[in-house]
Scaffold this motif. Sequence first.
Motif, PDB file in Angstrom:
ATOM      1  N   GLU A 212       0.831  -1.207   0.000  1.00  0.00           N
ATOM      2  CA  GLU A 212       0.000   0.000   0.000  1.00  0.00           C
ATOM      3  C   GLU A 212       0.866   1.257   0.000  1.00  0.00           C
ATOM      4  N   THR A 213       1.925   1.270   0.803  1.00  0.00           N
ATOM      5  CA  THR A 213       2.797   2.439   0.844  1.00  0.00           C
ATOM      6  C   THR A 213       3.513   2.652  -0.488  1.00  0.00           C
ATOM      7  N   ALA A 221      -6.388  -0.652   1.711  1.00  0.00           N
ATOM      8  CA  ALA A 221      -6.547  -2.061   1.338  1.00  0.00           C
ATOM      9  C   ALA A 221      -5.784  -3.012   2.245  1.00  0.00           C
ATOM     10  N   SER A 222      -4.682  -2.574   2.831  1.00  0.00           N
ATOM     11  CA  SER A 222      -3.786  -3.508   3.512  1.00  0.00           C
ATOM     12  C   SER A 222      -4.352  -4.081   4.801  1.00  0.00           C
ATOM     13  N   CYS A 223      -5.312  -3.427   5.410  1.00  0.00           N
ATOM     14  CA  CYS A 223      -5.734  -3.810   6.759  1.00  0.00           C
ATOM     15  C   CYS A 223      -7.150  -4.359   6.849  1.00  0.00           C
ATOM     16  N   ILE A 224      -7.903  -4.363   5.767  1.00  0.00           N
ATOM     17  CA  ILE A 224      -9.302  -4.808   5.833  1.00  0.00           C
ATOM     18  C   ILE A 224      -9.347  -6.309   6.075  1.00  0.00           C
ATOM     19  N   SER A 260       9.980   5.999  -2.978  1.00  0.00           N
ATOM     20  CA  SER A 260       8.924   5.117  -2.478  1.00  0.00           C
ATOM     21  C   SER A 260       9.517   3.906  -1.763  1.00  0.00           C
ATOM     22  N   ILE A 261      10.713   3.476  -2.158  1.00  0.00           N
ATOM     23  CA  ILE A 261      11.395   2.404  -1.426  1.00  0.00           C
ATOM     24  C   ILE A 261      11.716   2.862  -0.004  1.00  0.00           C
ATOM     25  N   ASP A 262      12.186   4.103   0.144  1.00  0.00           N
ATOM     26  CA  ASP A 262      12.399   4.640   1.499  1.00  0.00           C
ATOM     27  C   ASP A 262      11.094   4.643   2.286  1.00  0.00           C
ATOM     28  N   ASN A 263       9.998   5.025   1.641  1.00  0.00           N
ATOM     29  CA  ASN A 263       8.695   4.991   2.310  1.00  0.00           C
ATOM     30  C   ASN A 263       8.360   3.581   2.783  1.00  0.00           C
ATOM     31  N   ALA A 264       8.675   2.580   1.951  1.00  0.00           N
ATOM     32  CA  ALA A 264       8.389   1.189   2.304  1.00  0.00           C
ATOM     33  C   ALA A 264       9.200   0.771   3.532  1.00  0.00           C
ATOM     34  N   LEU A 327      -3.621   1.771   8.078  1.00  0.00           N
ATOM     35  CA  LEU A 327      -2.315   2.288   7.688  1.00  0.00           C
ATOM     36  C   LEU A 327      -2.368   3.767   7.324  1.00  0.00           C
ATOM     37  N   SER A 328      -3.424   4.204   6.662  1.00  0.00           N
ATOM     38  CA  SER A 328      -3.497   5.612   6.268  1.00  0.00           C
ATOM     39  C   SER A 328      -3.419   6.535   7.475  1.00  0.00           C
ATOM     40  N   ALA A 329      -4.107   6.152   8.561  1.00  0.00           N
ATOM     41  CA  ALA A 329      -4.083   6.977   9.772  1.00  0.00           C
ATOM     42  C   ALA A 329      -2.692   7.004  10.384  1.00  0.00           C
TER      43      ALA A 329
END
Length: 574
Positions: A212-213, A221-224, A260-264, A327-329
């Motif tokens: 998701e990140t 989507a990752s947590c439902i 985005s890899i750093d974000n991951a 995750l968004s929160a």
Amino acid sequence: MPTHDPTQLRSHRWFAADTLRGFGHRSRLKGMGFDDKDYRDRPVVAILNTWSDLNTCHSHFRNRADEVRRGILQEGGFPVEVPVMSLGEMLMKPTTMMYRNLLAMEVEEVLRCHPIDSAVLMGGCDKTVPAMLMGALSADIPCLFLPAGPMLKARWKNETLGSGSDAWKYWDERCAGNLCDTDWTAIENCIARSAGTCMTMGTASTMACIAETLGFTLPGASCIPAVLAEHSRLAVQSGRQAVAMAWDQLRPSQLVTPESIDNAIITDMTIGGSTNAIVHILAIAGRAGISLELDRFDELSRTTPVLGDLRPSGRFLMEDFYNAGGLSALLERLRDHLNLDCMTVSGKTLGEQIAGAEGINDEVIRTIDNPVSPQGGTCVLRGNLSPDGCVIKSIAADPRLTQHTGPAVVFDDYAHLKERINDPDLNVTADSVLVLRSAGSLGAPGMPEWGMLPIPKKLLEQGVRDMVRISDARMSGTSYGTCVLHISPESFVGGPLALVQDGDMIEIDVEGRRIVWHVDEAEAERRRVAWTAPEPKFTRGYGQMYASHVTGAHQGCDFDFLAGRSPGAEPDIF
């Protein structure tokens, strides 16, 4: 309503031409009951389904595939379901990690060789997530990921159970004589409550959050949880979005960047995620042609607070995380640490996607000024026992053991471990360092999740519940304890771990990021000269290819010939 140009679709090359080949392509579709209106000038959207009767995590995917199909049809696409290999963590031996690269190859080739304009990748169980992302990156055809979702929370008596983590805990209590067979069976009957992945922040949920990140999933989507109506709606929405991606030509190479890899990596650290994520992120970066070193994980760990109070290193489960805002929160609270301009499959940037996401429960998703830990949950150690680096999930370790020196108790392989570990005469104390070798990519083979070595029964009976354990294995994302993992180079190829003997003093210093084998260089060299390389594990088939081409743990365990993308490698005979 935007006007789309069907001639820009990949599938147009298969179906539009007034040639004998075009005739053959169209006629075979018609032989399956489709007519021109089904596919003409429409994006062909593949549903890559990893459903299997031998994969609990994906047991709901038959229904989800139909829901994805519904979304594709709603948006004017032509859905085609394509089965690909299912990597079921619990039942495949020696480990699904052995087959991660095989699934990645299959995804890449399935996407490339068929008339596919975009795809929904359906996965969730640990290795399916990185495998599908790796294959999608190499093919570089628009793809969206649909995570399986975690199973529901389980209960036994007054206890909330977390799959994996509590299995280890109660097994220790049973071995210590504190749990009867009736209770053990009752736990077995209820610990896996529904379809879906482990309900802890194990590898499956860690990789779903990373997907998701990285921008591969729709928001949230990752947590439902797998069996909720929200997950069904997510499947439909994913189908619709995959059609839009086909028209927009939003490719994986636009999602996976150094930023985005750093974000991951930051996401892995702030959720107290699985150590397995390090191996997988390294491999994903490699498929994108991004240079990534193991030390980057440690750099970002030092500056990333842990905000997710989630098992096995915290208190709560994935269902709690979802109800707390997901995750968004969490990322919204961490936004100052993130690269917010990275693109996602939603067509929005990560910053736009998480903007205003509300945290509902400050115990589950901590605030910046009240973290679970001021630094990330995983550290990289280096020293003469692991020149290429190794990892420890420090947040799940006993703090008193994170600086420790003790005598080695060495097991040559897993069979030797099983044979010796509960021997009453084993020379072991709570201060010993348990060492397992021949557990890496080549030695095991496949680098299984053996790194949480069992504590000897006689120590369990004395109340010991953690010890320093060192191996070239991985460990389950649901595991915990003071376990040093991914020792590289591995013992099978002659890494220093191959030379350790019972009684050698080994030191770990997590704060100093050191792992030291206290043997002088002359003695180490004497042992190296006497060491004999083991015979290869494989002489044919996939195993031989695996053994010939798999890279080290510090390089992501991908095949050396699969690094990078292969854009432009399109079928050219029509």
